[in-house]
Design a protein around this motif. Structure first.
Motif, PDB file in Angstrom:
ATOM      1  N   UNK A 168      48.245  -9.305 -34.441  1.00  0.00           N
ATOM      2  CA  UNK A 168      47.996 -10.202 -33.319  1.00  0.00           C
ATOM      3  C   UNK A 168      47.674  -9.411 -32.058  1.00  0.00           C
ATOM      4  N   UNK A 169      48.403  -8.315 -31.850  1.00  0.00           N
ATOM      5  CA  UNK A 169      48.128  -7.467 -30.690  1.00  0.00           C
ATOM      6  C   UNK A 169      46.717  -6.877 -30.760  1.00  0.00           C
TER       7      UNK A 169
ATOM      8  N   UNK B 281      46.107   1.295 -30.150  1.00  0.00           N
ATOM      9  CA  UNK B 281      46.225   2.605 -29.508  1.00  0.00           C
ATOM     10  C   UNK B 281      44.925   3.023 -28.834  1.00  0.00           C
ATOM     11  N   UNK B 282      43.795   2.496 -29.331  1.00  0.00           N
ATOM     12  CA  UNK B 282      42.504   2.840 -28.755  1.00  0.00           C
ATOM     13  C   UNK B 282      42.184   2.103 -27.472  1.00  0.00           C
ATOM     14  N   UNK B 283      43.098   1.278 -26.999  1.00  0.00           N
ATOM     15  CA  UNK B 283      42.901   0.609 -25.720  1.00  0.00           C
ATOM     16  C   UNK B 283      42.457  -0.828 -25.821  1.00  0.00           C
ATOM     17  N   UNK B 284      42.441  -1.372 -27.034  1.00  0.00           N
ATOM     18  CA  UNK B 284      42.047  -2.773 -27.202  1.00  0.00           C
ATOM     19  C   UNK B 284      43.192  -3.698 -26.776  1.00  0.00           C
ATOM     20  N   UNK B 285      42.895  -4.596 -25.840  1.00  0.00           N
ATOM     21  CA  UNK B 285      43.925  -5.519 -25.353  1.00  0.00           C
ATOM     22  C   UNK B 285      43.374  -6.944 -25.304  1.00  0.00           C
ATOM     23  N   UNK B 286      43.133  -7.548 -26.455  1.00  0.00           N
ATOM     24  CA  UNK B 286      42.649  -8.934 -26.473  1.00  0.00           C
ATOM     25  C   UNK B 286      43.714  -9.894 -25.971  1.00  0.00           C
TER      26      UNK B 286
END
Length: 461
Positions: A280-281, A200-205
């Motif tokens: 995983x997300x 939700x904080x914008x982390x998109x590994x």
């Protein structure tokens, strides 16, 4: 699933076990709290190896197999000849199959019990080290090394278990099971919540449909072995073939257990999919082997510390749940072999705080201390979290979850060889055997790879 059940009909012969009062509701809760444990810690890593598609399919497949074989096992809780209630899993195998199958079942169960206590020693030490590292990262920054040696923490855990192991009636301390269940839910939910917060904080590994990328994240053989090891980790996460419940006779215990299995496995699968997928997300292909100690998450550090403390408390009690059957088996065998040996048979009463009056035995002190020291030394020599979990899952999944329930069902129902049902049941057995062998091979390969660069008794987190 180890079943203890009550009378189905009046003329059945029963054993001397205490009266059963459990319902399908309590059995469902028992399954959920038993299954959701340390296995959940590696699910995000398993997803990273398998990817979105294979990760989801594997979780659903293992849950379906566990559900189906548990349904079959629920009908095998009584001796088909006399109607006597089976007091344990091995009794069910003895009554329905007999012969070498009983010995094979015993070996599989006790290898699983011993292996799990070793795995718990490793996991708890890693969590202890994570608490110390978390404070270091908070004070010195996330770029700091903050490496900690694990041996001292493994020894601390071992000393604690030596003390607890001397309690002869440990199984009667039911409040410890309640505490362990609360702890397992607590750290699982914290890990899930932190993963949601990171996404939700914008982390998109980086994630992908097939997981880690060959020649980018891993080599071709690393990818193969890691995928097999991930299957073992998922199998370990679903391992509840030694769950024990006490169901009353009305409604019939097999019907209640079937209903409990459906509810328990369904809720557990939903929770696992959330943990694996959201983990995983949050971490992507770089997901750590243990999502609460791999420090993909650093803040809030106090919450991560609390989650790891919950893991430690859970495993302190869970270790005893798995080692007590081993203790009792060896002590009973020795007493039967040497009934007149004073060292083995002599004991005297003592009073302990919180426990009450119990018996002290020099033999019990020596044997149980030696066992805990053995598991502690092995944990110090082979402190490989994911590899050990995968190997344990592979070794216990096929015999205890698949082979014995299906073979007991075939025997109990007198299914004719080579009829269509016999064929497809044995196809399931063979396919699951192949999966278990691949998972074991992957776990062993990863452990051997780590051994090339690892010096025994020098584990560092």
């Amino acid at each position: 699933m180890e079943l203890e059940t009550d009378n189905i009909i009046a003329h059945h012969v029963d054993d001397d076990s205490p009266k059963r009062t459990g319902t399908w509701v309590s059995a469902s809760a028992h399954i959920i709290t038993a299954v959701i444990g340390s296995g959940v810690l590696s699910l995000s890593w398993a997803f990273a190896q398998l990817g979105w598609i294979a990760g989801l399919v594997s979780l659903v497949l293992f849950s379906a197999i566990n559900w189906y074989t548990s349904i079959l096992l629920a009908d095998c809780c009584r001796d088909p000849a006399s109607g006597t209630r089976c007091s344990c899993y091995m009794d069910a195998v003895k009554y329905n199959l007999g012969g070498i199958n009983t010995k094979f079942c015993g070996i599989a169960q006790y290898v699983n019990l011993v292996g799990t206590t070793i795995g718990y020693s490793i996991t708890s030490a890693i969590s202890m080290a994570a608490i110390k590292r978390s404070g270091c990262f908070h004070e010195e920054g996330h770029a700091a090394g903050c490496h900690v040696k694990n041996n001292m923490f493994i020894i601390i855990f071992g000393v604690t278990e030596i003390i607890l192991s001397q309690i002869p009636n440990f199984n009667e301390l039911s409040w410890l099971s309640v505490v362990a269940a609360v702890m397992s839910f607590a750290y699982s939910c914290i890990g899930l919540g932190l993963s949601i917060a990171k996404v939700a904080g914008g982390s998109h590994p980086k994630t992908s449909m097939t997981g880690t990328t060959i020649e980018v994240d891993v080599t071709k053989w690393q990818k193969i072995w890691s995928c097999f090891e991930a299957l073992g980790d998922i199998a370990f996460a679903y391992a509840f073939s030694t769950v024990l419940d006490t169901l009353k006779s009305n409604p019939p215990e097999n019907e209640a257990m079937k209903k409990a299995t459906v509810v328990g496995v369904s809720i557990t699968t939903f929770f696992y999919i959330l943990c694996g997928a959201l983990g995983y997300a949050a971490f992507g292909n770089a997901a750590p082997g243990n999502f609460l100690t791999g420090f993909g998450l650093y803040e809030p550090y106090w919450l991560i510390d609390f989650a790891n403390m919950c893991i430690i408390v859970h495993l302190v009690g869970a270790y005893q749940v798995f080692c007590q059957p081993v203790f009792n088996k060896v002590e009973d065998w020795c007493l039967n072999q040497w009934p007149n040996n004073n060292f083995i048979k002599e004991s005297r009463p003592i009073k302990l705080p919180l426990v009450g009056e119990c018996t002290f035995s020099t033999f019990r002190l020596a044997w149980r201390t030696a066992y805990v020291i053995m598991t502690t030394v092995v944990a110090m020599a082979l402190p490989f979290f994911n590899g050990i979990l995968g190997l344990l899952g592979a070794l216990s999944f096929w015999p205890l979850t698949v082979y014995f329930p299906i073979q007991m069902h075939i025997s109990k129902e007198n299914i004719r060889p080579f009829c269509w049902k016999w064929i497809w049941l044995n196809i399931v057995v063979v396919v699951c055997l192949i999966i278990s062998l691949l998972a074991a091979a992957g776990s062993i390969a990863v452990i051997l790879k780590d051994l090339y660069t690892y010096k025994p008794f020098t584990s560092v987190s």
